[in-house]
Design an enzyme around this catalytic site. Structure first.
Site, PDB file in Angstrom:
ATOM      1  CB  ALA A  29      -0.918   0.049   1.431  1.00 34.79           C
TER       2      ALA A  29
ATOM      3  N   GLY B 116      -0.096  -4.829   0.800  1.00 32.02           N
ATOM      4  CA  GLY B 116      -1.267  -4.895   0.185  1.00 32.02           C
ATOM      5  C   GLY B 116      -1.298  -5.504  -1.054  1.00 32.02           C
TER       6      GLY B 116
ATOM      7  CD  GLU C 234      -3.129  -7.621   3.168  1.00 32.94           C
ATOM      8  OE1 GLU C 234      -3.540  -7.849   4.092  1.00 32.94           O
ATOM      9  OE2 GLU C 234      -2.687  -6.402   2.886  1.00 32.94           O
TER      10      GLU C 234
ATOM     11  CD  GLU D 120       1.280  -5.898   5.733  1.00 33.80           C
ATOM     12  OE1 GLU D 120       0.515  -5.981   4.786  1.00 33.80           O
ATOM     13  OE2 GLU D 120       1.986  -6.974   5.940  1.00 33.80           O
TER      14      GLU D 120
END
Length: 258
Positions: A66, A109, A112, A132
């Site tokens: 992200a 992200g 994911e 993360e």
């Protein structure tokens, strides 16, 4: 919608191709990119000429995570009220199959998002990770849940708590990806698989995807009942009549999507 962060192409094989286009940021998934991706997925999902989709980045990175700059100064209330993750959820409502074509970094992200797709084709250079923990947080878009279902508790714990990466071959061995190819052809192979799916009976493809996904949400008995209902439903379609007639007559079926 004019796209600034993705490149979109409709191929004559019935495949919709979406390329992330933030190479300097290793295709970090900014809110703007995710909004554009959702818009493109919706357009492909509504397009009768498209039967399957491929999401990809470039050889260096599918998506390195992200966009941390977009959330670095956010507080709990900011994250709760803006709920950036909720804006990513659209991918789960797409009825047509989505294949992630992954090369290089597929982290946070990005990992994911790839796992939210229906299949993953990887290049030999692909690296999968949920780092993360190094930022003082944990995955927030399903990493702890989908990864556990794919590779098991032990490997997921190591990835989530220690930041371990999986190589492409490790990901294949643990069932996270479908195939691993040389970097020169991984996208070509993903597009071939998508074209094969796009050539099948459209209603059966959509319901087949739904039935497989239900297996993660239902007990075995409930899943079997759902599968049987969908199986029976397909006998009300023109494509079922065409498919079986074509088999008996030893010819290629002509699907109508009805």
């Amino acid at each position: 919608m004019e796209y600034q962060n993705i490149i979109v192409e409709t191929l004559d094989t019935g495949v919709g191709l979406i390329r992330f286009n933030r190479p300097k940021a290793l295709n970090a998934l900014s809110p703007e990119l995710m909004e554009e991706m959702a818009h493109a997925l919706a357009a492909f999902d509504a397009d009768e000429k498209v039967g399957a989709m491929v999401l990809t980045g470039n050889e260096r990175a599918f998506a390195a995570g992200a966009d941390i700059k977009a959330m670095a100064n956010a507080g709990m209330v900011d994250m709760l009220t803006n709920d950036i993750i909720a804006k990513w959820e659209y991918i789960h409502s797409v009825a047509k199959p989505i294949i992630a074509a992954v090369s290089g970094y597929c982290l946070g992200g990005g990992c994911e998002l790839a796992m939210s797709c229906d299949m993953i084709i990887a290049s030999e250079t692909a690296q999968f990770g949920q780092p993360e923990i190094n930022l003082g947080i944990i995955p927030g878009f399903g990493g702890t849940q989908r990864l556990t279902r794919a590779v098991g508790k032990a490997i997921t714990m190591e990835m989530v708590l220690a930041g371990r990466f999986l190589s492409a071959e490790e990901a294949l061995a643990h069932g996270l990806v479908n195939h691993v190819y040389p970097v020169e052809i991984y996208l070509e192979e993903a597009l071939k698989l998508a074209a094969k799916i796009a050539s099948q009976a459209p209603v059966a493809v959509r319901l087949g995807k739904e039935a497989v996904n239900k297996s993660f949400e239902m007990t075995l008995r409930e899943g079997l009942q759902f599968e049987r209902r969908v199986f029976h439903m397909l006998f009300a379609t023109e494509d079922q009549k065409e498919g079986m007639a074509a088999f008996v007559e030893k010819r290629k079926p002509q699907w109508k999507g009805r």
